[in-house]
Structure formats: structure tokens, C-alpha cells
Design a protein around this motif. Structure first.
Motif, PDB file in Angstrom:
ATOM      1  N   ALA A  60       0.825  -1.214   0.000  1.00 29.09           N
ATOM      2  CA  ALA A  60       0.000   0.000   0.000  1.00 29.09           C
ATOM      3  C   ALA A  60       0.859   1.264   0.000  1.00 29.09           C
ATOM      4  CB  ALA A  60      -0.951   0.014   1.192  1.00 29.09           C
ATOM      5  N   GLY A  61       2.151   1.118   0.258  1.00 27.98           N
ATOM      6  CA  GLY A  61       3.051   2.264   0.264  1.00 27.98           C
ATOM      7  C   GLY A  61       2.926   3.158   1.486  1.00 27.98           C
ATOM      8  N   ILE A  62       2.392   2.618   2.578  1.00 22.36           N
ATOM      9  CA  ILE A  62       2.130   3.463   3.748  1.00 22.36           C
ATOM     10  C   ILE A  62       2.825   3.000   5.023  1.00 22.36           C
ATOM     11  CG2 ILE A  62      -0.092   4.252   2.829  1.00 22.36           C
ATOM     12  CD1 ILE A  62      -1.460   2.240   4.731  1.00 22.36           C
ATOM     13  N   GLY A  63       3.605   1.930   4.973  1.00 21.40           N
ATOM     14  CA  GLY A  63       4.187   1.339   6.171  1.00 21.40           C
ATOM     15  C   GLY A  63       5.200   2.204   6.908  1.00 21.40           C
ATOM     16  N   ALA A  64       5.751   3.225   6.242  1.00 12.97           N
ATOM     17  CA  ALA A  64       6.721   4.108   6.900  1.00 12.97           C
ATOM     18  C   ALA A  64       6.079   5.402   7.397  1.00 12.97           C
ATOM     19  CB  ALA A  64       7.865   4.436   5.938  1.00 12.97           C
ATOM     20  N   LEU A  65       4.765   5.508   7.255  1.00 15.26           N
ATOM     21  CA  LEU A  65       4.043   6.705   7.681  1.00 15.26           C
ATOM     22  C   LEU A  65       3.598   6.567   9.140  1.00 15.26           C
ATOM     23  CD1 LEU A  65       1.702   7.179   4.566  1.00 15.26           C
ATOM     24  CD2 LEU A  65       3.990   8.115   4.930  1.00 15.26           C
ATOM     25  N   PRO A  66       3.334   7.700   9.812  1.00 16.26           N
ATOM     26  CA  PRO A  66       2.775   7.617  11.172  1.00 16.26           C
ATOM     27  C   PRO A  66       1.450   6.844  11.160  1.00 16.26           C
ATOM     28  CG  PRO A  66       3.461   9.864  10.673  1.00 16.26           C
ATOM     29  CD  PRO A  66       3.552   9.092   9.382  1.00 16.26           C
ATOM     30  N   ARG A  67       1.135   6.169  12.259  1.00 13.68           N
ATOM     31  CA  ARG A  67      -0.065   5.309  12.335  1.00 13.68           C
ATOM     32  C   ARG A  67      -1.339   6.066  11.961  1.00 13.68           C
ATOM     33  NH1 ARG A  67       2.679   0.841  12.005  1.00 13.68           N
ATOM     34  NH2 ARG A  67       3.851   0.258  13.857  1.00 13.68           N
ATOM     35  N   ASP A  84     -16.668  12.510  -3.038  1.00 11.58           N
ATOM     36  CA  ASP A  84     -15.948  13.467  -2.183  1.00 11.58           C
ATOM     37  C   ASP A  84     -14.660  12.896  -1.577  1.00 11.58           C
ATOM     38  OD1 ASP A  84     -17.172  11.672  -0.488  1.00 11.58           O
ATOM     39  OD2 ASP A  84     -17.770  13.191   0.972  1.00 11.58           O
ATOM     40  N   ALA A  85     -14.218  11.713  -2.030  1.00  6.83           N
ATOM     41  CA  ALA A  85     -13.012  11.098  -1.473  1.00  6.83           C
ATOM     42  C   ALA A  85     -11.768  11.894  -1.882  1.00  6.83           C
ATOM     43  CB  ALA A  85     -12.886   9.659  -1.944  1.00  6.83           C
ATOM     44  N   GLN A  86     -10.980  12.262  -0.894  1.00  6.93           N
ATOM     45  CA  GLN A  86      -9.740  13.005  -1.121  1.00  6.93           C
ATOM     46  C   GLN A  86      -8.599  12.275  -0.419  1.00  6.93           C
ATOM     47  OE1 GLN A  86      -9.226  15.916  -2.892  1.00  6.93           O
ATOM     48  NE2 GLN A  86     -11.327  15.631  -3.592  1.00  6.93           N
ATOM     49  N   PRO A  87      -7.478  12.087  -1.104  1.00  7.27           N
ATOM     50  CA  PRO A  87      -6.343  11.460  -0.431  1.00  7.27           C
ATOM     51  C   PRO A  87      -5.778  12.404   0.622  1.00  7.27           C
ATOM     52  CG  PRO A  87      -5.681  12.254  -2.583  1.00  7.27           C
ATOM     53  CD  PRO A  87      -7.174  12.467  -2.484  1.00  7.27           C
ATOM     54  N   PRO A  88      -5.152  11.870   1.643  1.00 11.36           N
ATOM     55  CA  PRO A  88      -4.513  12.743   2.644  1.00 11.36           C
ATOM     56  C   PRO A  88      -3.474  13.640   1.967  1.00 11.36           C
ATOM     57  CG  PRO A  88      -4.604  10.490   3.438  1.00 11.36           C
ATOM     58  CD  PRO A  88      -5.022  10.459   2.001  1.00 11.36           C
ATOM     59  N   ALA A  89      -3.355  14.838   2.439  1.00 13.95           N
ATOM     60  CA  ALA A  89      -2.411  15.797   1.863  1.00 13.95           C
ATOM     61  C   ALA A  89      -0.990  15.567   2.373  1.00 13.95           C
ATOM     62  CB  ALA A  89      -2.851  17.222   2.188  1.00 13.95           C
ATOM     63  N   ASP A  90      -0.844  14.795   3.417  1.00 12.50           N
ATOM     64  CA  ASP A  90       0.443  14.593   4.070  1.00 12.50           C
ATOM     65  C   ASP A  90       1.027  13.245   3.677  1.00 12.50           C
ATOM     66  OD1 ASP A  90       2.591  14.893   5.755  1.00 12.50           O
ATOM     67  OD2 ASP A  90       1.431  14.856   7.603  1.00 12.50           O
ATOM     68  N   ASP A  91       2.327  13.198   3.446  1.00 12.22           N
ATOM     69  CA  ASP A  91       2.981  11.923   3.176  1.00 12.22           C
ATOM     70  C   ASP A  91       4.319  11.813   3.914  1.00 12.22           C
ATOM     71  OD1 ASP A  91       4.477  13.687   1.693  1.00 12.22           O
ATOM     72  OD2 ASP A  91       4.392  12.540  -0.162  1.00 12.22           O
ATOM     73  N   ARG A  92       4.423  12.502   5.035  1.00  7.03           N
ATOM     74  CA  ARG A  92       5.673  12.472   5.803  1.00  7.03           C
ATOM     75  C   ARG A  92       5.862  11.096   6.429  1.00  7.03           C
ATOM     76  NH1 ARG A  92       3.778  12.788  10.994  1.00  7.03           N
ATOM     77  NH2 ARG A  92       1.764  13.794  11.121  1.00  7.03           N
ATOM     78  N   VAL A  93       7.118  10.732   6.600  1.00  6.51           N
ATOM     79  CA  VAL A  93       7.428   9.451   7.235  1.00  6.51           C
ATOM     80  C   VAL A  93       7.767   9.689   8.705  1.00  6.51           C
ATOM     81  CG1 VAL A  93       8.235   8.413   5.078  1.00  6.51           C
ATOM     82  CG2 VAL A  93       9.880   9.482   6.608  1.00  6.51           C
ATOM     83  N   LEU A  99      11.681   4.490  12.336  1.00 10.18           N
ATOM     84  CA  LEU A  99      11.912   3.577  11.206  1.00 10.18           C
ATOM     85  C   LEU A  99      12.716   2.363  11.673  1.00 10.18           C
ATOM     86  CD1 LEU A  99      12.802   6.076   8.319  1.00 10.18           C
ATOM     87  CD2 LEU A  99      10.734   4.662   8.490  1.00 10.18           C
ATOM     88  N   LEU A 100      13.756   2.612  12.464  1.00  9.31           N
ATOM     89  CA  LEU A 100      14.558   1.498  12.988  1.00  9.31           C
ATOM     90  C   LEU A 100      13.724   0.583  13.876  1.00  9.31           C
ATOM     91  CD1 LEU A 100      17.959   3.191  13.954  1.00  9.31           C
ATOM     92  CD2 LEU A 100      17.532   1.603  12.068  1.00  9.31           C
ATOM     93  N   GLU A 101      12.931   1.186  14.768  1.00  6.45           N
ATOM     94  CA  GLU A 101      12.078   0.380  15.662  1.00  6.45           C
ATOM     95  C   GLU A 101      11.127  -0.500  14.851  1.00  6.45           C
ATOM     96  OE1 GLU A 101      12.022   0.038  19.031  1.00  6.45           O
ATOM     97  OE2 GLU A 101      13.791   1.324  19.156  1.00  6.45           O
ATOM     98  N   ARG A 102      10.474   0.087  13.866  1.00  9.25           N
ATOM     99  CA  ARG A 102       9.527  -0.673  13.047  1.00  9.25           C
ATOM    100  C   ARG A 102      10.230  -1.787  12.270  1.00  9.25           C
ATOM    101  NH1 ARG A 102       5.107   3.550  10.477  1.00  9.25           N
ATOM    102  NH2 ARG A 102       4.425   4.408  12.472  1.00  9.25           N
ATOM    103  N   ALA A 103      11.423  -1.497  11.788  1.00 10.60           N
ATOM    104  CA  ALA A 103      12.150  -2.494  11.002  1.00 10.60           C
ATOM    105  C   ALA A 103      12.576  -3.691  11.856  1.00 10.60           C
ATOM    106  CB  ALA A 103      13.364  -1.856  10.338  1.00 10.60           C
ATOM    107  N   CYS A 104      12.666  -3.508  13.154  1.00 14.97           N
ATOM    108  CA  CYS A 104      13.027  -4.601  14.071  1.00 14.97           C
ATOM    109  C   CYS A 104      11.804  -5.296  14.653  1.00 14.97           C
ATOM    110  CB  CYS A 104      13.889  -4.061  15.209  1.00 14.97           C
ATOM    111  SG  CYS A 104      15.497  -3.462  14.689  1.00 14.97           S
ATOM    112  N   ASP A 105      10.637  -4.734  14.443  1.00 11.60           N
ATOM    113  CA  ASP A 105       9.395  -5.232  15.033  1.00 11.60           C
ATOM    114  C   ASP A 105       8.800  -6.345  14.166  1.00 11.60           C
ATOM    115  OD1 ASP A 105       6.856  -5.650  16.083  1.00 11.60           O
ATOM    116  OD2 ASP A 105       6.364  -3.513  16.204  1.00 11.60           O
ATOM    117  N   ARG A 106       8.602  -7.502  14.768  1.00 13.21           N
ATOM    118  CA  ARG A 106       8.045  -8.646  14.029  1.00 13.21           C
ATOM    119  C   ARG A 106       6.655  -8.357  13.453  1.00 13.21           C
ATOM    120  NH1 ARG A 106      11.287 -12.678  13.798  1.00 13.21           N
ATOM    121  NH2 ARG A 106      12.729 -13.210  15.456  1.00 13.21           N
ATOM    122  N   ALA A 107       5.967  -7.378  13.991  1.00 19.58           N
ATOM    123  CA  ALA A 107       4.643  -7.020  13.460  1.00 19.58           C
ATOM    124  C   ALA A 107       4.745  -6.518  12.020  1.00 19.58           C
ATOM    125  CB  ALA A 107       3.991  -5.947  14.332  1.00 19.58           C
ATOM    126  N   ASN A 108       5.915  -6.054  11.613  1.00 18.04           N
ATOM    127  CA  ASN A 108       6.116  -5.568  10.245  1.00 18.04           C
ATOM    128  C   ASN A 108       6.776  -6.605   9.346  1.00 18.04           C
ATOM    129  OD1 ASN A 108       5.087  -2.899  10.706  1.00 18.04           O
ATOM    130  ND2 ASN A 108       6.911  -2.579  11.954  1.00 18.04           N
TER     131      ASN A 108
END
Length: 193
Positions: A60-67, A84-93, A99-108
Motif C-alpha cells: 500500500a506504500g504506507i508502512g513508513a508513515l505515522p499510524r 468526495d473522497a480526497q487522499p490525505p495531503a500529508d505523506d511524511r514518514v 523507522l529502525l524500531e519498526r524495522a526490528c518489530d516482528r509485526a512488520n
């Protein structure tokens, strides 16, 4: 749209190019041109960040974004047929540390098809690299001195993590074989010097 009119890249390609630049700067820095450490730091940080973003992003291209932003994107994907569907305007990671924590987390593990293995020392070194990069990226009106004694260790830790990331399918799938080979050569340069 002609390819010669646009320069294109992706997190995966940025990871390759920044890793190559980091290896070049690292070689120069460890050969006595100590001012090159400043460039090696920013290039290695960019390589790590780009590789982490690509690896965590998922289909989905969203795994590095805030929850919260991930949820906004999921809601958009579910409802994008609505008028009326609009994508979020923000794409900050998320931050580098997150990023390091998520990369070590088995949930990902599903998105990444694996997880990073970091020792406490590796994590401390990578976060130190992040601190150095932040000082360089946000220039202040002062000089800067950098003790270089620990930098080779920090770069070896970064190379170890880059090797793990380049071994994972999400990053490899977005690169040509020659790009993977170039990245691996750059990683070897850092790891073996």
C-alpha cells in the motif's frame, strides 16, 4: 512523457546512489581527507533512511508513515470511489528512530518479509549517526568539530544494516540486478575498510 524531460528516482534508487556516495566519501575520509566525514555522514544517513522507507512501505506504500496517517490512507483507499473522497495531503514518514524500531518489530515482518537484527550497540551507533546528520542538515552559524575515532565503527554498523536491508525482497524487487550489485559493492567498501 519523454524520459529525457524528467529525472526520476525512488526510495530504492536513492538508497543505491546514496550508499555509493557514502562509500566514496568514507574511503576519502579514512584515507586522511577528514572533512569528507561530513559528506559520508549525510550520504549514509540518506541511504539508510531511503532503504528503510522502501522496505517498510509495503504494497500500500504506507508502512513508513505515522499510524494516524496510515489510517487516513486506508480510509481513502476504502472510499476512493466516493465523489468526495480526497487522499490525505500529508505523506511524511516517521522519524529515523521510529523507522529502525519498526524495522526490528516482528509485526512488520509481512511488509518487509523479515526483520532487522540490531544489537543495542548497533542501534546506539545508528542513532548517533542520525544526530550527526541532523546537526549537518540544519546548518547553524557556527563551526563544527567532529571526533572521528568512533566513526568507522558507526559506519560498519550502518553497512551491516544496509546489507540486511538489501537482502530483503521489498528493496530488491524495485531494483535491477546491476543496481543491487553496485549497492553491495559500496556496502563491502565500508564494511571491509
Amino acid at each position: 512523457m519523454s524520459d529525457d524531460l524528467y529525472a526520476r528516482t525512488s526510495p530504492a534508487l536513492l538508497a543505491v546512489h546514496a550508499c555509493e556516495r557514502a562509500a566514496t566519501e568514507y574511503e576519502a575520509a579514512t584515507s586522511g581527507d577528514t572533512a569528507r566525514w561530513f559528506f559520508a555522514i549525510t550520504d549514509m544517513h540518506q541511504a539508510l533512511t531511503a532503504a528503510l522507507v522502501e522496505t517498510l512501505s509495503g504494497t500500500a506504500g504506507i508502512g513508513a508513515l505515522p499510524r494516524k496517517l496510515q489510517q487516513q490512507w486506508l480510509n481513502y483507499f476504502e472510499n476512493r470511489g466516493a465523489a468526495d473522497a480526497q487522499p490525505p495531503a500529508d505523506d511524511r514518514v516517521v522519524t529515523f528512530g521510529e523507522l529502525l524500531e519498526r524495522a526490528c518489530d516482528r509485526a512488520n515482518c509481512h511488509n518487509m518479509q523479515g526483520t532487522l537484527t540490531l544489537t543495542d550497540d548497533d542501534k546506539m551507533d545508528l542513532l548517533r549517526l542520525n544526530d550527526f546528520r541532523n546537526d549537518l542538515a540544519h546548518v547553524k552559524p557556527r563551526g563544527w568539530s567532529l571526533e572521528i575515532a568512533g566513526l568507522p565503527r558507526i559506519f560498519r554498523a550502518a553497512a551491516k544494516i544496509m546489507r540486511q536491508l538489501f537482502g530483503m525482497a521489498p528493496l530488491r524487487l524495485h531494483l535491477e540486478e546491476d543496481e543491487i550489485t553496485r549497492a553491495e559493492k559500496a556496502i563491502d567498501t565500508i564494511a571491509n575498510r
